[in-house]
Structure formats: C-alpha cells, structure tokens
Design an enzyme around this catalytic site. Structure first.
Site, short mmCIF file in Angstrom:
data_model
loop_
_atom_site.label_atom_id
_atom_site.label_comp_id
_atom_site.label_asym_id
_atom_site.label_seq_id
_atom_site.Cartn_x
_atom_site.Cartn_y
_atom_site.Cartn_z
N ASP A 49 47.50 42.87 15.86
CA ASP A 49 46.14 42.34 15.64
C ASP A 49 45.89 41.02 16.35
O ASP A 49 44.75 40.56 16.41
CB ASP A 49 45.91 42.17 14.14
CG ASP A 49 45.88 43.53 13.46
OD1 ASP A 49 46.77 43.80 12.64
OD2 ASP A 49 45.00 44.33 13.81
N HIS B 165 54.95 40.58 10.12
CA HIS B 165 54.89 42.04 9.96
C HIS B 165 55.96 42.47 8.97
O HIS B 165 57.05 41.90 8.94
CB HIS B 165 55.14 42.74 11.31
CG HIS B 165 54.66 44.15 11.32
ND1 HIS B 165 55.42 45.18 10.82
CD2 HIS B 165 53.50 44.69 11.74
CE1 HIS B 165 54.73 46.31 10.95
NE2 HIS B 165 53.57 46.05 11.49
#
Ligand code: SDX
Length: 430
Positions: free
Chosen positions: A364, A307
């Site tokens: 996700d 991320h």
C-alpha cells in the site's frame, strides 16, 4: 514416516501429527485436540494458526517471496497481464492463447451490468463511500442471475459467476465514480481490453474527451496483478469463511469487500495518501512523522508500513516503487508525495524502532502514489484493490467449495464473561 509432536496435558501424553507443505512449511495438526484433551488452542488474530491447506499462493515473509500458483510475482508483473493472472489463479494453470481469448470474451460479455442496476445507483447519495456501494452491488448484481446463487456448486456456474464478477467489478467501480461526480454512465465497449474499458467507462462521457494512454493502462494492469491474491489475508479469510457456509460467490465476495475496507488492510492505500498529504500540507517534518509513528501514546501509525507476514521487503512494494519512477518519467510528472514517500522510507528503514520490528513498506505504500498519478481519486483506491483482489477471492472460494472435506468455519473461544446467575426483576435491580 511423518513427523509427530508430543504434548503432556494433565499428566497424560498426547501425540499430534505434523503436516508439511510443498515449500516445507510445517503445521501441528490439532484437528482432534479438543476431542482427545478437552483443551483448545488460543491464538489472538490467528498469527500462528493455519486455517486451511491451499494450492493458490505461497508467501515467504522472511525472504520476501510471493508466488501465484508457483509463478514468482516478479515474473508475472513483468510478463503477464491481469486477466491472464486471473485465469491462472482461478483455474490453477496459465491459459493457452485460445483459453485466454475465450476468457477475455466471456469477461467482456458480462462487463455490462443489467440496465435496471442504474436504479440502485440512483438510491445512493453522491457522498456514499465507494466501498459501501461496491459491497452492496455485488449482492445486487447476483439478483439478476438467481441460477448463480444456488448453494450447490457446479463448474459451469462457477465459470459464469467468475466472468460476471470480474466484468461487473470494473463497471460498478466506474459507475460509482460517475455517480459521485454527477456524470452520466458510459457503457462498456467490447472492443477494448479489460483495463482500457475500465478507464473508458470511468473517465469518458459525452462531455469529456479522455485519451487512453497505454502507459496508464500498463500501470493500472500492474497494480491489479500485484493485488490479485495474497494467501490468507483478512479479506480472503473472510471470503473463505462465508464460502464455508455454502453461500454463493457473490455474497462471499461482498463480504471480502467489507473486510478489505478497513485501514489496517485494503484501506491503508487511502490512509497512506492522507498521511503524505498531511506531511506535505501541514509542514510536519518526516522526522516528526516517524517520531509520532513510534510514540505508543499516539495512535498514529506509518500507514503502508509493516505486515503480518513480511518481515522483509514486501516484493510488491519493490515492484511498485520502480513502477512509480517509470510512470512519472513517462507522464513527465513530478509529485511531492513521491519524494516524501521515498524520504519517509529512507528515514524509517534506518530507524532502530522499524528495524527491530522488521517494519518495511508494504504493497500500500507506493500503490496510491501511482493511482493518484493516473487520475484515480483517493476514495477509489481501495476499490482498485478490490478489483485486483477479485481473482484471489474467487480462487479461494472455489478451493473451499471443491473440497469434499470442507467444513463450516466455526472457531471456538475462551469464555471470560459472568458465570451462571439468576434473573433479577427490574424493580429489584441496584
Ligand atoms: C495489507 O495480510 C495481508 O496479506 C494483507 C495485504 C494483502 O495483500 O492482502 O498484504 C494488504 O493489508 C497490507 C497492510 C496494510 N496496512 C497498513 O499499512 C497499516 C499500517 N500497518 C500496521 O497497522 C501493521 O503493520 C499491520 C496491521 C499491517 C500488521 O499488524 P500486526 O502483524 O498485527 O503487527 P502489530 O500490530 O502487532 O505490530 C507489531 C509491532 C507493534 O509495536 P510493539 O507493540 O511491538 O512495540 O510493530 C508496531 C506495533 O505498534 N507497528 C507499527 C506499524 N506496524 C506495526 N508501528 C508504527 N507504524 C506501523 N505501520
């Protein structure tokens, strides 16, 4: 006395103010840098650049904090609902019971899209990607409410457009699914709640009995809450950029859908499931998958990992991992993909490559496993992300439009192309 920083450029010393946020984040204000020094800054991917000051969502990537309007995501995930969170994000405060009831009524009223919109669906091939349809339909739906596409801003129009977008998002998504499967559209049922109604429009029709399971409603509502906003991510920054030109809310959100589609952003949930399927069906071992993800010569990445901001656990991934266990136990289901995902996480988190780069599971990694368990087809996963992110996009659009000092986004560049040269007629070119 606010902090300042000093910079020496071409022998001259310049001072620049430091902006401090309510959570003690600090930013060097370079708004006048070029005018004063002739220099601009360069920051590929804006990794170190703040594009705005915002009051909507706070993330601390080092400690894994996510708060919507100051409320921790863990509390909202446990105690709130998607429409309540949508109200919070788009209005700035949690609603009273009466405010929430009115908000729910308005969204329900605008959930049915204009009946002529069915002709738009008829024009798409059944193989059309759902994100292509979603983006196109947000602009199409605004054609039936021209009063909401004016470049001027007023709160009443904003509130109507907000309710219309939240309602239309669920209907367009459901009809996209029906179109792809050759099934008749099911109209919205105003007696149902937002998520129940979405599942009703998506999975019921005259030939199909679909019983709405409260546990599935709860799981999907949670997924929408967890996706509702996330500071200046790629798609939200896109919405703000389009909003800065004074484009209307529908056009801005349609641009956000396009940015979200990419596999490095909202398309990652689909990519995660494809990766888990590849491991499950190809016999590829977890170790082989991790090795490939580390191999610079392969463009293989461990989707759902890493991320830009979180260099610690993505708090949403933690919540979703627990939700996975709950959904599967309640639905009395087993899923090899969940077992593979947990093993993948376990192996990656003990591997030096991932530890060194602070790569953890993101939102996700587990969301797709839950969506698959509740019957959402893989090619609709990013559409679910878009429905969830709608309140965040709307809140950011409002923040741009209500800011009297807001200017059009127009970044500069460092030109690396050919220097000046004269035109050469075609018969004289090499
Ligand atoms: C979302 O911004 C948001 O807030 C987004 C989001 C939201 O709610 O809006 O949180 C939603 O988009 C989550 C991210 C979903 N995308 C994925 O899961 C795709 C896989 N992840 C990566 O592609 C990547 O981690 C990104 C895109 C998420 C972040 O990329 P960055 O910040 O540009 O980091 P990078 O590409 O510079 O990577 C740094 C290093 C590199 O190695 P080195 O060059 O230092 O040797 O980490 C490696 C990368 O190769 N790396 C990975 C990896 N992610 C980063 N290696 C293997 N697998 C991965 N997933």
């Amino acid at each position: 006395m606010s902090e300042k920083i000093k910079a020496t450029i071409n022998g001259s010393e310049f001072e620049f103010p430091v902006i401090e946020g309510t959570e003690n984040e600090k930013a060097i204000d370079i708004s006048k840098l070029r005018a004063r020094t002739g220099h601009i800054t360069y920051d590929d991917g804006f990794k170190n650049t703040g594009s705005c000051q915002s009051e909507i969502t706070f993330i601390d990537g080092e400690t894994g904090i996510l708060r919507y309007r100051g409320y921790p995501i863990e509390e909202l995930a446990e105690k709130s609902t998607f429409l309540e969170v949508a109200y919070l994000l788009t209005n700035g405060e949690l609603p009273s019971t009466a405010q929430l009831d009115e908000f729910r009524r308005e969204v329900s009223e605008y959930t049915p899209i204009h009946h002529d919109m069915r002709h738009h669906f008829a024009g798409f091939p059944s193989t059309a990607h759902p994100m292509a349809i979603l983006s196109a339909m947000f602009n199409a739906v605004s054609c039936y409410t021209p009063h909401l596409t004016e470049s001027t801003y007023d709160k009443q129009s904003f509130e109507e457009a907000t309710a219309r977008l939240l309602g239309a998002a669920s209907t367009i998504a459901a009809y996209t699914f029906k179109k792809a499967n050759g099934r008749p559209f099911t109209f919205s049922n105003p007696r149902l709640g937002y998520v129940e109604n979405f599942l009703h429009m998506m999975f019921t029709d005259p030939y199909t009995e679909y019983e709405i399971d409260p546990e599935i409603v709860k799981a999907l509502d949670l997924i929408f809450v967890l996706h509702a906003d996330h500071e200046q991510n790629c798609s939200t920054s896109t919405v703000r950029m389009v909003a800065s030109s004074r484009a209307n809310l529908f056009a801005s959100v349609a641009s956000g859908v396009s940015a979200l589609w990419g596999p490095l952003h909202g398309g990652a949930n689909t990519a995660v499931l494809k990766q888990l399927k590849q491991i499950h069906t190809s016999g590829m071992t977890i170790e082989e998958c991790v090795r490939l993800a580390k191999d610079k010569d392969s463009d293989f990445r461990l989707m759902g990992f890493g991320h830009r901001v979180y260099k610690n656990f993505d708090p949403r991934a933690n919540i979703l991992k627990k939700a996975c266990d709950r959904v599967f136990s309640v639905l009395n289901k087993k899923d090899p993909y969940l077992d593979i995902a947990k093993k993948l996480e376990e192996v990656a988190l003990t591997d030096e490559y991932f530890i060194e780069r602070k790569l953890y599971p993101n939102v996700d990694f587990y969301s797709g496993i839950i969506m698959r368990a509740i019957g959402i087809p893989v090619n609709m996963f990013t559409v679910m992300f878009a429905i969830g992110r709608m309140p965040g996009w709307i809140a950011n659009w409002r923040e741009v439009r209500e800011n009297p000092d807001s200017v059009i986004y127009r970044p500069r560049q460092v030109y690396q192309g050919p220097t000046c040269r004269s035109y050469v007629p075609a018969d004289k070119r090499g």
